[in-house]
Design an enzyme around this catalytic site. Structure first.
Site, PDB file in Angstrom:
ATOM      1  N   CYS A  12      14.821  20.753   2.075  1.00  0.00           N
ATOM      2  CA  CYS A  12      14.065  19.587   1.852  1.00  0.00           C
ATOM      3  C   CYS A  12      14.893  18.398   1.720  1.00  0.00           C
ATOM      4  CB  CYS A  12      13.344  19.761   0.405  1.00  0.00           C
ATOM      5  SG  CYS A  12      11.875  18.432   0.119  1.00  0.00           S
ATOM      6  N   CYS A  88       9.482  19.627   3.218  1.00  0.00           N
ATOM      7  CA  CYS A  88       9.217  18.263   3.259  1.00  0.00           C
ATOM      8  C   CYS A  88       9.279  17.608   4.626  1.00  0.00           C
ATOM      9  CB  CYS A  88      10.031  17.415   2.308  1.00  0.00           C
ATOM     10  SG  CYS A  88      11.662  17.168   2.631  1.00  0.00           S
ATOM     11  N   CYS A  96      18.898  19.074  12.144  1.00  0.00           N
ATOM     12  CA  CYS A  96      19.384  19.924  11.337  1.00  0.00           C
ATOM     13  C   CYS A  96      20.637  20.484  11.812  1.00  0.00           C
ATOM     14  CB  CYS A  96      18.382  21.518  11.112  1.00  0.00           C
ATOM     15  SG  CYS A  96      16.808  20.856  10.373  1.00  0.00           S
TER      16      CYS A  96
END
Length: 164
Positions: A12, A88, A96
């Protein structure tokens, strides 16, 4: 019976509420077959007290949780991840790190209980609702015959779980 222990990371933004709940829930439900971790793209540095009280209400351990960066799971000392779930919407849209081991990734977005404004009792209710949603998704995942599915089928199934 599958002998593999799967490494799971819940991501998240702040790593203070949803990902912490998911970590605790997976470590409890997946005992023996799954080890869960959590991290944030921009960790808040603290764990939301309502996340801990929700875990306590579910009779799960509340010790050892900390808000940490997802970079801890992208380095050479990190566990080889099998699954990475964003919980989220903000983290799902971010770039990422490259996860070692090419884990299966999926978005399991749930609303942010920490953003809810209301009384403590109302906040506790929203946190519990979030935990129940995550628990249901985790249970669905744990029911998958992972040792009998190929990577594409696993990817499809865990992505589908995120819509439930």
């Amino acid at each position: 019976m599958n002998e593999k222990t799967y490494q799971v990371l819940f991501v998240c933004t702040g790593n203070s509420a949803r990902s912490i709940l998911a970590e605790g829930l997976m470590n409890n439900a997946g005992r023996g077959g799954f080890v869960a971790h959590s991290a944030g793209s921009r960790p808040s540095g603290t764990v939301n007290p309502f996340a801990l009280s929700t875990l306590r209400d579910l009779r799960l351990p509340t010790e050892g949780y900390r808000s940490k960066s997802w970079e801890e799971f992208a380095g050479p000392e990190a566990p080889a991840l099998d699954f990475v779930f964003t919980v989220c919407d903000n983290a799902a849209g971010e770039v990422c790190p490259v996860w070692p081991g090419q884990p299966v990734t999926a978005h399991w977005g749930v609303r942010d209980p920490a953003a809810f404004e209301g009384s403590d009792a109302e906040k506790a209710k929203v946190f519990m609702e979030t935990a129940v949603t995550l628990k249901r998704r985790i249970e669905l995942m744990l029911a998958l015959p992972l040792d009998k599915l190929d990577t594409m089928a696993i990817r499809r199934e865990v992505r589908e779980i995120g819509t439930r």
